[in-house]
Design an enzyme around this catalytic site. Structure first.
Site, PDB file in Angstrom:
ATOM      1  N   ALA A 124      -4.020  -4.073   0.759  1.00  0.00           N
ATOM      2  CA  ALA A 124      -5.037  -3.100   0.365  1.00  0.00           C
ATOM      3  C   ALA A 124      -5.049  -1.911   1.327  1.00  0.00           C
ATOM      4  O   ALA A 124      -5.767  -1.926   2.338  1.00  0.00           O
ATOM      5  CB  ALA A 124      -6.399  -3.773   0.302  1.00  0.00           C
ATOM      6  N   GLU A 363       4.243   2.164  -3.738  1.00  0.00           N
ATOM      7  CA  GLU A 363       4.905   1.906  -2.443  1.00  0.00           C
ATOM      8  C   GLU A 363       5.689   3.151  -1.987  1.00  0.00           C
ATOM      9  O   GLU A 363       6.802   3.066  -1.478  1.00  0.00           O
ATOM     10  CB  GLU A 363       5.752   0.638  -2.515  1.00  0.00           C
ATOM     11  CG  GLU A 363       4.855  -0.554  -2.873  1.00  0.00           C
ATOM     12  CD  GLU A 363       5.467  -1.908  -2.622  1.00  0.00           C
ATOM     13  OE1 GLU A 363       6.281  -2.025  -1.698  1.00  0.00           O
ATOM     14  OE2 GLU A 363       5.093  -2.845  -3.346  1.00  0.00           O
TER      15      GLU A 363
END
Ligand SMILES: Cc1cc2nc3c(=O)[nH]c(=O)nc-3n(C[C@H](O)[C@H](O)[C@H](O)COP(=O)(O)OP(=O)(O)OC[C@H]3O[C@@H](n4cnc5c(N)ncnc54)[C@H](O)[C@@H]3O)c2cc1C
Length: 379
Positions: A124, A363
Protein backbone atom coordinates in the site's frame (compact mmCIF):
# COMPACT_ATOMS: atom_id res chain seq x y z
CA UNK A 1 25.64 -17.42 -23.21
CA UNK A 2 23.00 -20.09 -22.70
CA UNK A 3 19.47 -19.50 -23.97
CA UNK A 4 18.16 -22.88 -22.76
CA UNK A 5 16.06 -23.31 -19.63
CA UNK A 6 17.44 -25.74 -17.07
CA UNK A 7 15.63 -29.06 -16.65
CA UNK A 8 14.14 -27.75 -13.41
CA UNK A 9 12.88 -24.54 -15.05
CA UNK A 10 11.37 -26.59 -17.88
CA UNK A 11 9.65 -28.88 -15.34
CA UNK A 12 8.26 -25.85 -13.51
CA UNK A 13 6.94 -24.41 -16.79
CA UNK A 14 5.24 -27.69 -17.69
CA UNK A 15 3.74 -28.16 -14.23
CA UNK A 16 2.46 -24.57 -13.94
CA UNK A 17 1.05 -24.65 -17.49
CA UNK A 18 -0.82 -27.87 -16.80
CA UNK A 19 -2.12 -26.48 -13.50
CA UNK A 20 -3.14 -23.16 -15.09
CA UNK A 21 -4.95 -24.87 -17.97
CA UNK A 22 -6.88 -27.22 -15.71
CA UNK A 23 -7.63 -24.92 -12.75
CA UNK A 24 -7.41 -21.30 -13.90
CA UNK A 25 -8.50 -21.21 -17.56
CA UNK A 26 -11.98 -22.58 -16.70
CA UNK A 27 -12.75 -19.58 -14.42
CA UNK A 28 -10.80 -16.82 -16.22
CA UNK A 29 -13.65 -15.45 -18.37
CA UNK A 30 -16.20 -15.74 -15.54
CA UNK A 31 -14.15 -13.89 -12.88
CA UNK A 32 -13.51 -11.15 -15.44
CA UNK A 33 -17.17 -10.85 -16.39
CA UNK A 34 -18.36 -10.85 -12.77
CA UNK A 35 -15.49 -8.79 -11.30
CA UNK A 36 -15.00 -11.70 -8.89
CA UNK A 37 -11.82 -12.25 -6.84
CA UNK A 38 -11.00 -15.96 -7.29
CA UNK A 39 -10.51 -16.79 -3.59
CA UNK A 40 -10.91 -20.50 -4.31
CA UNK A 41 -7.68 -20.44 -6.35
CA UNK A 42 -5.49 -19.25 -3.46
CA UNK A 43 -5.12 -22.65 -1.71
CA UNK A 44 -4.43 -24.23 -5.11
CA UNK A 45 -1.73 -21.66 -5.92
CA UNK A 46 -0.29 -22.33 -2.46
CA UNK A 47 -0.33 -26.07 -3.00
CA UNK A 48 1.60 -25.55 -6.23
CA UNK A 49 4.23 -23.60 -4.22
CA UNK A 50 3.53 -20.46 -6.25
CA UNK A 51 2.98 -18.04 -3.35
CA UNK A 52 6.54 -17.87 -2.04
CA UNK A 53 8.51 -19.22 -4.92
CA UNK A 54 11.91 -17.62 -4.46
CA UNK A 55 12.12 -17.66 -0.66
CA UNK A 56 14.19 -20.30 1.12
CA UNK A 57 12.39 -23.42 2.30
CA UNK A 58 13.35 -22.64 5.91
CA UNK A 59 11.26 -19.43 5.59
CA UNK A 60 8.30 -21.34 4.17
CA UNK A 61 9.16 -20.70 0.51
CA UNK A 62 9.78 -23.04 -2.42
CA UNK A 63 13.48 -22.18 -2.81
CA UNK A 64 13.12 -21.76 -6.57
CA UNK A 65 15.34 -19.49 -8.67
CA UNK A 66 14.06 -16.14 -9.96
CA UNK A 67 13.83 -17.26 -13.60
CA UNK A 68 11.49 -20.07 -12.49
CA UNK A 69 9.39 -17.46 -10.70
CA UNK A 70 8.94 -15.30 -13.82
CA UNK A 71 8.15 -18.41 -15.85
CA UNK A 72 5.43 -19.25 -13.32
CA UNK A 73 3.98 -15.71 -13.42
CA UNK A 74 4.07 -15.87 -17.23
CA UNK A 75 2.22 -19.19 -17.31
CA UNK A 76 -0.41 -18.16 -14.76
CA UNK A 77 -0.96 -14.86 -16.62
CA UNK A 78 -1.23 -16.67 -19.96
CA UNK A 79 -4.27 -18.35 -18.41
CA UNK A 80 -5.58 -15.35 -16.45
CA UNK A 81 -3.91 -11.97 -15.95
CA UNK A 82 -5.98 -11.27 -12.81
CA UNK A 83 -4.63 -14.38 -11.11
CA UNK A 84 -1.16 -13.45 -12.38
CA UNK A 85 -1.16 -10.15 -10.51
CA UNK A 86 -2.67 -11.66 -7.35
CA UNK A 87 0.28 -14.07 -7.28
CA UNK A 88 2.92 -11.59 -8.40
CA UNK A 89 1.95 -8.79 -6.01
CA UNK A 90 1.83 -11.27 -3.11
CA UNK A 91 5.31 -12.65 -3.94
CA UNK A 92 7.13 -9.50 -5.08
CA UNK A 93 5.43 -6.58 -3.37
CA UNK A 94 4.28 -7.98 -0.03
CA UNK A 95 6.41 -10.98 0.93
CA UNK A 96 9.74 -9.85 -0.54
CA UNK A 97 10.10 -6.68 1.62
CA UNK A 98 9.39 -8.75 4.77
CA UNK A 99 12.08 -11.20 3.72
CA UNK A 100 14.56 -8.50 2.68
CA UNK A 101 14.06 -5.86 5.37
CA UNK A 102 12.28 -7.70 8.21
CA UNK A 103 13.81 -8.42 11.61
CA UNK A 104 14.12 -12.05 12.70
CA UNK A 105 11.03 -11.56 14.86
CA UNK A 106 9.04 -10.15 11.90
CA UNK A 107 10.16 -13.00 9.67
CA UNK A 108 9.18 -15.51 12.34
CA UNK A 109 5.78 -13.91 12.60
CA UNK A 110 5.01 -13.56 8.87
CA UNK A 111 7.33 -15.39 6.48
CA UNK A 112 6.06 -18.93 6.90
CA UNK A 113 2.42 -17.94 6.60
CA UNK A 114 3.02 -15.62 3.63
CA UNK A 115 5.53 -17.69 1.66
CA UNK A 116 3.39 -20.81 2.03
CA UNK A 117 0.35 -18.84 0.84
CA UNK A 118 -1.66 -19.21 4.05
CA UNK A 119 -1.88 -15.44 4.47
CA UNK A 120 -2.21 -13.17 1.45
CA UNK A 121 -0.22 -9.93 1.31
CA UNK A 122 -0.65 -6.49 -0.25
CA UNK A 123 1.48 -3.40 -0.83
CA UNK A 124 0.00 0.00 0.00
CA UNK A 125 1.98 2.94 -1.36
CA UNK A 126 -0.30 4.85 -3.76
CA UNK A 127 -2.63 7.54 -2.43
CA UNK A 128 -5.37 9.54 -4.14
CA UNK A 129 -3.01 12.50 -4.78
CA UNK A 130 0.28 10.56 -4.79
CA UNK A 131 0.82 8.11 -7.64
CA UNK A 132 4.03 8.49 -9.64
CA UNK A 133 5.02 11.14 -7.11
CA UNK A 134 4.86 8.59 -4.32
CA UNK A 135 6.65 10.87 -1.86
CA UNK A 136 3.69 13.30 -1.97
CA UNK A 137 1.59 10.97 0.21
CA UNK A 138 -0.14 12.50 3.21
CA UNK A 139 -0.72 9.39 5.34
CA UNK A 140 1.01 9.97 8.67
CA UNK A 141 2.39 7.69 11.35
CA UNK A 142 2.80 9.55 14.63
CA UNK A 143 5.03 7.94 17.23
CA UNK A 144 3.47 7.23 20.63
CA UNK A 145 5.04 5.60 23.70
CA UNK A 146 4.64 2.03 22.50
CA UNK A 147 4.09 2.35 18.75
CA UNK A 148 2.51 4.53 16.07
CA UNK A 149 -0.89 5.98 15.21
CA UNK A 150 -1.68 6.01 11.48
CA UNK A 151 -4.14 8.34 9.76
CA UNK A 152 -4.76 8.70 6.04
CA UNK A 153 -5.78 6.67 3.02
CA UNK A 154 -4.40 4.57 0.19
CA UNK A 155 -5.71 4.07 -3.35
CA UNK A 156 -5.77 1.13 -5.80
CA UNK A 157 -4.51 -1.57 -3.41
CA UNK A 158 -4.35 -4.95 -5.17
CA UNK A 159 -5.46 -7.97 -3.10
CA UNK A 160 -7.37 -5.91 -0.50
CA UNK A 161 -9.58 -6.78 1.33
CA UNK A 162 -8.61 -10.45 0.87
CA UNK A 163 -5.06 -9.77 2.07
CA UNK A 164 -4.30 -10.19 5.77
CA UNK A 165 -0.86 -8.53 5.78
CA UNK A 166 -0.22 -5.06 4.31
CA UNK A 167 3.07 -3.24 3.71
CA UNK A 168 1.97 0.33 4.41
CA UNK A 169 4.00 3.49 3.78
CA UNK A 170 3.40 6.57 5.94
CA UNK A 171 5.16 9.77 6.90
CA UNK A 172 6.90 9.66 10.25
CA UNK A 173 8.61 13.00 9.60
CA UNK A 174 6.61 14.99 7.02
CA UNK A 175 9.26 17.74 6.73
CA UNK A 176 12.00 15.38 5.55
CA UNK A 177 10.63 14.50 2.09
CA UNK A 178 11.51 11.00 0.92
CA UNK A 179 13.60 10.53 4.08
CA UNK A 180 10.56 11.12 6.25
CA UNK A 181 8.65 8.06 4.99
CA UNK A 182 8.59 4.78 6.92
CA UNK A 183 7.30 1.31 6.09
CA UNK A 184 5.08 -0.75 8.38
CA UNK A 185 3.69 -4.27 8.43
CA UNK A 186 0.00 -3.87 9.19
CA UNK A 187 -2.50 -6.63 9.83
CA UNK A 188 -5.85 -6.27 8.10
CA UNK A 189 -7.89 -6.79 11.26
CA UNK A 190 -6.28 -3.86 13.13
CA UNK A 191 -8.94 -1.54 14.64
CA UNK A 192 -9.06 1.69 12.60
CA UNK A 193 -8.27 -0.14 9.32
CA UNK A 194 -11.07 -0.04 6.72
CA UNK A 195 -11.31 -1.07 3.07
CA UNK A 196 -13.50 0.85 0.61
CA UNK A 197 -15.41 -0.18 -2.53
CA UNK A 198 -13.35 -2.00 -5.17
CA UNK A 199 -12.78 0.01 -8.37
CA UNK A 200 -14.70 -1.02 -11.48
CA UNK A 201 -11.85 -1.57 -13.88
CA UNK A 202 -11.31 -1.92 -17.61
CA UNK A 203 -9.34 -5.16 -17.18
CA UNK A 204 -7.86 -7.56 -14.60
CA UNK A 205 -11.34 -7.50 -13.13
CA UNK A 206 -10.74 -10.63 -11.06
CA UNK A 207 -8.12 -8.74 -9.06
CA UNK A 208 -9.64 -6.43 -6.44
CA UNK A 209 -8.30 -2.87 -6.24
CA UNK A 210 -10.00 -0.90 -3.43
CA UNK A 211 -8.86 2.09 -1.34
CA UNK A 212 -7.76 1.69 2.29
CA UNK A 213 -8.59 4.05 5.15
CA UNK A 214 -6.67 4.41 8.41
CA UNK A 215 -8.40 6.24 11.25
CA UNK A 216 -6.40 6.56 14.46
CA UNK A 217 -5.06 3.09 13.70
CA UNK A 218 -2.67 2.03 16.46
CA UNK A 219 0.13 -0.35 15.59
CA UNK A 220 2.98 -1.55 17.83
CA UNK A 221 6.55 -0.33 17.34
CA UNK A 222 7.43 -3.88 16.20
CA UNK A 223 5.38 -3.16 13.04
CA UNK A 224 8.08 -0.79 11.72
CA UNK A 225 9.82 -2.42 8.72
CA UNK A 226 13.44 -1.36 8.42
CA UNK A 227 14.48 1.85 10.13
CA UNK A 228 12.37 4.97 10.51
CA UNK A 229 12.85 7.09 7.37
CA UNK A 230 13.80 4.09 5.19
CA UNK A 231 10.32 3.60 3.77
CA UNK A 232 10.88 5.29 0.41
CA UNK A 233 14.03 3.27 -0.17
CA UNK A 234 12.14 0.08 0.72
CA UNK A 235 9.27 1.02 -1.62
CA UNK A 236 11.59 1.73 -4.58
CA UNK A 237 13.63 -1.44 -4.02
CA UNK A 238 10.44 -3.48 -3.80
CA UNK A 239 9.05 -1.95 -7.00
CA UNK A 240 12.31 -2.72 -8.84
CA UNK A 241 11.56 -6.42 -8.35
CA UNK A 242 7.79 -6.03 -8.69
CA UNK A 243 8.30 -4.63 -12.16
CA UNK A 244 9.91 -7.86 -13.28
CA UNK A 245 6.79 -9.69 -12.06
CA UNK A 246 4.62 -7.30 -14.09
CA UNK A 247 6.85 -7.80 -17.13
CA UNK A 248 6.23 -11.56 -16.80
CA UNK A 249 2.51 -10.92 -16.45
CA UNK A 250 2.61 -8.85 -19.68
CA UNK A 251 4.57 -11.60 -21.41
CA UNK A 252 1.94 -14.19 -20.43
CA UNK A 253 -0.87 -11.99 -21.77
CA UNK A 254 1.06 -11.38 -25.02
CA UNK A 255 1.72 -15.12 -25.44
CA UNK A 256 -1.96 -15.92 -24.93
CA UNK A 257 -2.99 -13.28 -27.49
CA UNK A 258 -0.41 -14.50 -30.02
CA UNK A 259 -1.64 -18.10 -29.70
CA UNK A 260 -5.28 -17.01 -29.98
CA UNK A 261 -4.49 -15.08 -33.18
CA UNK A 262 -2.60 -18.01 -34.72
CA UNK A 263 -5.38 -20.50 -33.87
CA UNK A 264 -8.09 -18.28 -35.28
CA UNK A 265 -6.11 -17.51 -38.46
CA UNK A 266 -5.87 -21.24 -39.17
CA UNK A 267 -9.59 -21.84 -38.53
CA UNK A 268 -11.30 -18.87 -40.11
CA UNK A 269 -12.06 -19.34 -43.79
CA UNK A 270 -12.67 -16.40 -46.12
CA UNK A 271 -12.51 -16.44 -49.91
CA UNK A 272 -12.40 -20.25 -49.66
CA UNK A 273 -9.16 -20.45 -47.67
CA UNK A 274 -8.02 -20.01 -44.06
CA UNK A 275 -7.12 -16.37 -43.48
CA UNK A 276 -3.67 -17.62 -42.34
CA UNK A 277 -2.93 -17.87 -46.10
CA UNK A 278 -3.25 -14.10 -46.47
CA UNK A 279 -0.01 -12.17 -46.33
CA UNK A 280 -1.69 -9.35 -44.42
CA UNK A 281 -2.50 -11.80 -41.59
CA UNK A 282 0.93 -13.46 -41.76
CA UNK A 283 2.66 -10.11 -41.29
CA UNK A 284 0.62 -9.37 -38.19
CA UNK A 285 1.51 -12.79 -36.80
CA UNK A 286 5.18 -12.31 -37.69
CA UNK A 287 5.35 -8.96 -35.90
CA UNK A 288 3.62 -10.40 -32.83
CA UNK A 289 5.82 -13.53 -32.71
CA UNK A 290 8.93 -11.37 -33.01
CA UNK A 291 7.88 -8.97 -30.26
CA UNK A 292 6.83 -11.74 -27.88
CA UNK A 293 10.18 -13.45 -28.35
CA UNK A 294 12.11 -10.21 -27.78
CA UNK A 295 10.02 -9.47 -24.68
CA UNK A 296 10.75 -12.95 -23.33
CA UNK A 297 14.49 -12.44 -23.73
CA UNK A 298 14.33 -9.13 -21.83
CA UNK A 299 12.12 -10.55 -19.07
CA UNK A 300 14.29 -13.62 -18.55
CA UNK A 301 17.45 -11.52 -18.66
CA UNK A 302 16.12 -9.24 -15.91
CA UNK A 303 15.21 -12.32 -13.85
CA UNK A 304 18.65 -13.84 -14.49
CA UNK A 305 20.24 -10.63 -13.15
CA UNK A 306 18.24 -11.00 -9.91
CA UNK A 307 19.19 -14.68 -9.67
CA UNK A 308 22.87 -13.85 -10.17
CA UNK A 309 22.83 -11.08 -7.56
CA UNK A 310 23.62 -8.42 -10.18
CA UNK A 311 21.94 -4.96 -10.37
CA UNK A 312 18.57 -5.26 -12.14
CA UNK A 313 16.86 -1.89 -11.93
CA UNK A 314 17.49 -0.83 -15.55
CA UNK A 315 17.04 -4.38 -16.88
CA UNK A 316 13.72 -4.65 -15.02
CA UNK A 317 12.55 -1.30 -16.39
CA UNK A 318 13.47 -2.35 -19.95
CA UNK A 319 11.69 -5.68 -19.54
CA UNK A 320 8.54 -4.08 -18.15
CA UNK A 321 8.42 -1.28 -20.74
CA UNK A 322 8.94 -3.58 -23.71
CA UNK A 323 6.80 -6.48 -22.49
CA UNK A 324 3.86 -4.26 -21.50
CA UNK A 325 3.83 -2.36 -24.80
CA UNK A 326 4.19 -5.70 -26.58
CA UNK A 327 1.19 -7.12 -24.70
CA UNK A 328 -0.99 -4.20 -25.77
CA UNK A 329 0.15 -4.34 -29.41
CA UNK A 330 -0.10 -8.12 -29.72
CA UNK A 331 -3.57 -8.18 -28.14
CA UNK A 332 -4.63 -5.37 -30.50
CA UNK A 333 -3.41 -7.38 -33.51
CA UNK A 334 -5.11 -10.51 -32.18
CA UNK A 335 -8.43 -8.65 -32.22
CA UNK A 336 -7.69 -7.42 -35.76
CA UNK A 337 -7.06 -11.02 -36.87
CA UNK A 338 -10.39 -12.08 -35.31
CA UNK A 339 -12.26 -9.30 -37.16
CA UNK A 340 -15.65 -8.44 -35.62
CA UNK A 341 -15.69 -11.61 -33.55
CA UNK A 342 -12.62 -10.36 -31.71
CA UNK A 343 -14.65 -7.44 -30.44
CA UNK A 344 -17.08 -9.78 -28.68
CA UNK A 345 -16.87 -11.86 -25.52
CA UNK A 346 -17.13 -15.01 -27.64
CA UNK A 347 -13.31 -14.99 -27.86
CA UNK A 348 -10.76 -14.22 -25.13
CA UNK A 349 -8.81 -11.63 -27.14
CA UNK A 350 -10.93 -8.67 -26.01
CA UNK A 351 -10.08 -9.68 -22.39
CA UNK A 352 -6.40 -9.92 -23.25
CA UNK A 353 -6.59 -6.43 -24.77
CA UNK A 354 -8.25 -4.95 -21.67
CA UNK A 355 -5.88 -6.84 -19.35
CA UNK A 356 -2.76 -5.82 -21.28
CA UNK A 357 -3.24 -2.08 -20.75
CA UNK A 358 -2.75 -2.17 -16.98
CA UNK A 359 0.79 -3.49 -17.40
CA UNK A 360 1.73 -0.11 -18.93
CA UNK A 361 0.40 1.67 -15.87
CA UNK A 362 1.03 0.02 -12.53
CA UNK A 363 4.29 -0.47 -10.64
CA UNK A 364 5.55 2.56 -12.56
CA UNK A 365 3.99 3.83 -15.79
CA UNK A 366 5.83 3.48 -19.11
CA UNK A 367 6.97 7.08 -18.67
CA UNK A 368 8.61 6.11 -15.38
CA UNK A 369 10.34 3.11 -17.01
CA UNK A 370 11.70 5.44 -19.73
CA UNK A 371 12.97 7.78 -17.01
CA UNK A 372 14.80 4.89 -15.30
CA UNK A 373 16.31 3.70 -18.61
CA UNK A 374 17.32 7.22 -19.68
CA UNK A 375 18.93 7.91 -16.30
CA UNK A 376 21.05 4.81 -16.73
CA UNK A 377 21.92 5.59 -20.36
CA UNK A 378 22.92 9.18 -19.54
CA UNK A 379 24.99 8.27 -16.51
C1 LIG B 1 -5.42 -1.98 -11.20
C2 LIG B 1 -4.42 -1.23 -10.39
C3 LIG B 1 -3.75 -1.89 -9.36
C4 LIG B 1 -2.83 -1.20 -8.56
N1 LIG B 1 -2.24 -1.82 -7.50
C5 LIG B 1 -1.50 -1.09 -6.63
C6 LIG B 1 -1.03 -1.66 -5.40
O1 LIG B 1 -1.25 -2.85 -5.12
N2 LIG B 1 -0.34 -0.87 -4.52
C7 LIG B 1 -0.09 0.45 -4.78
O2 LIG B 1 0.53 1.10 -3.95
N3 LIG B 1 -0.50 1.02 -5.95
C8 LIG B 1 -1.21 0.29 -6.86
N4 LIG B 1 -1.67 0.86 -8.03
C9 LIG B 1 -1.32 2.25 -8.32
C10 LIG B 1 -0.43 2.42 -9.53
O3 LIG B 1 0.87 1.97 -9.25
C11 LIG B 1 -0.49 3.89 -9.96
O4 LIG B 1 -1.77 4.06 -10.56
C12 LIG B 1 0.60 4.29 -10.91
O5 LIG B 1 1.83 4.31 -10.23
C13 LIG B 1 0.38 5.67 -11.53
O6 LIG B 1 -0.02 6.61 -10.59
P1 LIG B 1 -1.32 7.51 -10.90
O7 LIG B 1 -2.41 6.57 -11.30
O8 LIG B 1 -1.58 8.37 -9.73
O9 LIG B 1 -0.94 8.36 -12.16
P2 LIG B 1 -0.15 9.78 -12.14
O10 LIG B 1 1.07 9.68 -11.34
O11 LIG B 1 -1.12 10.86 -11.81
O12 LIG B 1 0.27 9.90 -13.67
C14 LIG B 1 -0.59 10.40 -14.69
C15 LIG B 1 0.24 10.50 -15.97
O13 LIG B 1 1.33 11.42 -15.80
C16 LIG B 1 2.55 10.77 -16.08
N5 LIG B 1 3.60 11.28 -15.20
C17 LIG B 1 3.52 11.50 -13.86
N6 LIG B 1 4.70 11.96 -13.40
C18 LIG B 1 5.55 11.98 -14.45
C19 LIG B 1 6.90 12.38 -14.63
N7 LIG B 1 7.65 12.82 -13.60
N8 LIG B 1 7.43 12.33 -15.88
C20 LIG B 1 6.69 11.89 -16.91
N9 LIG B 1 5.40 11.52 -16.83
C21 LIG B 1 4.84 11.56 -15.61
C22 LIG B 1 2.27 9.29 -15.85
O14 LIG B 1 3.22 8.46 -16.50
C23 LIG B 1 0.87 9.17 -16.38
O15 LIG B 1 0.91 9.07 -17.78
C24 LIG B 1 -2.56 0.16 -8.84
C25 LIG B 1 -3.24 0.81 -9.89
C26 LIG B 1 -4.16 0.14 -10.64
C27 LIG B 1 -4.91 0.89 -11.73
Amino acid sequence: MDFELTDEQQLIRDAVREFAESEIVPVAAEIDRDHRFPAELLPKLAEMNLMGMTFPEKEGGAGADYVSYVIAVEEVSRACASTGIIMSSHNSLATWPVYKFGTRAQKDRYMHDMASGRRLGAFALTEPAAGTDAAAGTTTAVRTGDGYVLNGSKMFISNAPHAEVYIVFAKTDPDRGTRGISAFIVEGDTPGFAVGEAEHKMGIRGSSTPPLYFTDMRIPKEALLGEEGEGFKIAMATLDGGRIGVSAQALGIAQAALEAGVDYAKERVQFGKPIANLQAIQWMIADSALQVDAARLLVYRAAACVAAGRPYSTEGAMAKLFASETATRVADRAIQIHGGYGYTEAYPVERHYRDAKITELYEGTSEVQRMVIARSALR
